[in-house]
Design a protein around this motif. Structure first.
Motif, PDB file in Angstrom:
ATOM      1  N   THR A   1     -16.467  13.668 -34.524  1.00 16.93           N
ATOM      2  CA  THR A   1     -17.886  13.960 -34.327  1.00 16.93           C
ATOM      3  C   THR A   1     -18.789  13.147 -35.243  1.00 16.93           C
ATOM      4  N   SER A   2     -18.232  12.597 -36.308  1.00 16.74           N
ATOM      5  CA  SER A   2     -18.930  11.650 -37.179  1.00 16.74           C
ATOM      6  C   SER A   2     -17.872  10.736 -37.787  1.00 16.74           C
TER       7      SER A   2
ATOM      8  N   CYS B   1     -12.354  15.486 -32.328  1.00 19.81           N
ATOM      9  CA  CYS B   1     -12.021  16.238 -33.539  1.00 19.81           C
ATOM     10  C   CYS B   1     -13.189  16.186 -34.515  1.00 19.81           C
ATOM     11  N   TRP B   2     -13.162  17.078 -35.474  1.00 21.35           N
ATOM     12  CA  TRP B   2     -14.070  16.966 -36.611  1.00 21.35           C
ATOM     13  C   TRP B   2     -13.418  16.079 -37.659  1.00 21.35           C
ATOM     14  N   PRO B   3     -14.198  15.385 -38.484  1.00 22.84           N
ATOM     15  CA  PRO B   3     -13.626  14.543 -39.531  1.00 22.84           C
ATOM     16  C   PRO B   3     -12.684  15.336 -40.436  1.00 22.84           C
TER      17      PRO B   3
ATOM     18  N   ASP C   1      -9.960  16.771 -39.699  1.00 22.31           N
ATOM     19  CA  ASP C   1      -9.403  17.955 -39.037  1.00 22.31           C
ATOM     20  C   ASP C   1      -8.727  17.516 -37.737  1.00 22.31           C
ATOM     21  N   ASN C   2      -7.421  17.760 -37.617  1.00 23.47           N
ATOM     22  CA  ASN C   2      -6.691  17.319 -36.419  1.00 23.47           C
ATOM     23  C   ASN C   2      -6.243  18.473 -35.519  1.00 23.47           C
ATOM     24  N   LEU C   3      -6.912  19.621 -35.639  1.00 19.65           N
ATOM     25  CA  LEU C   3      -6.560  20.767 -34.810  1.00 19.65           C
ATOM     26  C   LEU C   3      -6.505  20.412 -33.328  1.00 19.65           C
ATOM     27  N   MET C   4      -7.507  19.682 -32.841  1.00 23.10           N
ATOM     28  CA  MET C   4      -7.600  19.447 -31.404  1.00 23.10           C
ATOM     29  C   MET C   4      -6.558  18.449 -30.896  1.00 23.10           C
ATOM     30  N   ILE C   5      -5.971  17.654 -31.785  1.00 29.93           N
ATOM     31  CA  ILE C   5      -4.848  16.830 -31.348  1.00 29.93           C
ATOM     32  C   ILE C   5      -3.659  17.721 -31.019  1.00 29.93           C
ATOM     33  N   HIS C   6      -3.431  18.744 -31.827  1.00 34.13           N
ATOM     34  CA  HIS C   6      -2.371  19.715 -31.515  1.00 34.13           C
ATOM     35  C   HIS C   6      -2.630  20.366 -30.159  1.00 34.13           C
ATOM     36  N   VAL C   7      -3.889  20.695 -29.901  1.00 35.23           N
ATOM     37  CA  VAL C   7      -4.243  21.302 -28.614  1.00 35.23           C
ATOM     38  C   VAL C   7      -4.002  20.316 -27.474  1.00 35.23           C
ATOM     39  N   ALA C   8      -4.330  19.052 -27.707  1.00 33.87           N
ATOM     40  CA  ALA C   8      -4.245  18.043 -26.652  1.00 33.87           C
ATOM     41  C   ALA C   8      -2.815  17.708 -26.258  1.00 33.87           C
TER      42      ALA C   8
END
Length: 233
Positions: free
Chosen positions: A86-87, A60-62, A64-71
């Motif tokens: 990413t950081s 994920c980006w700091p 931002d939890n969009l990709m947890i929803h995707v996962a």
């Protein structure tokens, strides 16, 4: 980094992972040659949890939890979500609503190199979580990342499908191909520890059991009385 979701990761038998997890992170870490520990920065959100599962990795980006929803959609029974950013980030990317969705899919817990929140709710529902921080700081859902790609946490590589173990002592990664070796080595380590425990309960000293006493002079360690010590200063 490519914005990608890998859908067909390899997985190990969750029952075999459970066998390894039962030995505990410290024992498995020692049995595997003191490798795989993801560092002291990941701590349990609530004490007493112990789990293990197939890693589903998320980048994920700091904040931002969009990709947890995707996962979540990629998770199966016996998986364990592993999230990094990413950081460096301490924002509360994960909370009770995510845990509810993951529990429905049979996911065994989450390890996140960022923040969690809703700790009381996670504890009440018995959902295991390890994180680098606890934070109420909210997040957005805007920036693409990746699911099921290799990630690095605590200087250790975690690949999708690797075995993740976690308990009060921390988090450990065991490469998927080392699972059976880990079980065998951990069983031997546990037997050795049981024998030592029995000896210590009978009064034997570690100095003698581990052959340390004869090494003390080689290390320059001497014994003397208090009078000798005070007179030697």
């Amino acid at each position: 980094m490519r914005n990608v979701v890998v859908t067909d990761i390899p997985r190990s038998d969750p029952a075999r992972i459970g066998t390894l997890a039962a030995y505990g992170v410290a024992t498995v870490h020692e049995a595997l040659g003191r490798t795989g520990y993801l560092g002291p920065g990941l701590r349990p959100a609530w004490p007493g949890a112990r789990t293990g599962g197939n890693a589903v990795t998320v980048v994920c980006w700091p904040g931002d939890n969009l990709m947890i929803h995707v996962a979540v959609e990629q998770c199966r029974e016996g998986d364990l979500l592993v999230v990094t950013t990413t950081s460096p980030s301490t924002d509360g990317l994960f909370g009770e609503l995510f845990a509810t969705a993951l529990r429905h899919r049979g996911v065994r817990g989450v390890v996140i190199d960022a923040g969690v929140r809703d700790v009381a709710e996670l504890r009440a529902m018995g959902f295991p979580a390890w994180s680098a921080a606890v934070s109420a700081q909210g997040t957005v859902k805007a920036t693409p990342g990746a699911v099921n790609v290799p990630v690095s946490i605590g200087g250790r590589l975690v690949r999708p499908g690797d075995t993740i173990l976690a308990d009060d002592d921390g988090v450990l990664v065991c490469p998927r191909e080392d699972l059976e070796r880990g079980i065998e080595a951990s069983a031997a380590r546990a037997a050795k520890e049981a024998a030592a425990r029995e000896a210590f309960e009978k009064g034997e000293l570690g100095l003698d059991r581990y052959g340390l006493r004869e090494r003390l002079p080689e290390l320059g360690i001497t014994y003397m009385t208090a009078e000798e010590y005070n007179g030697d200063r």
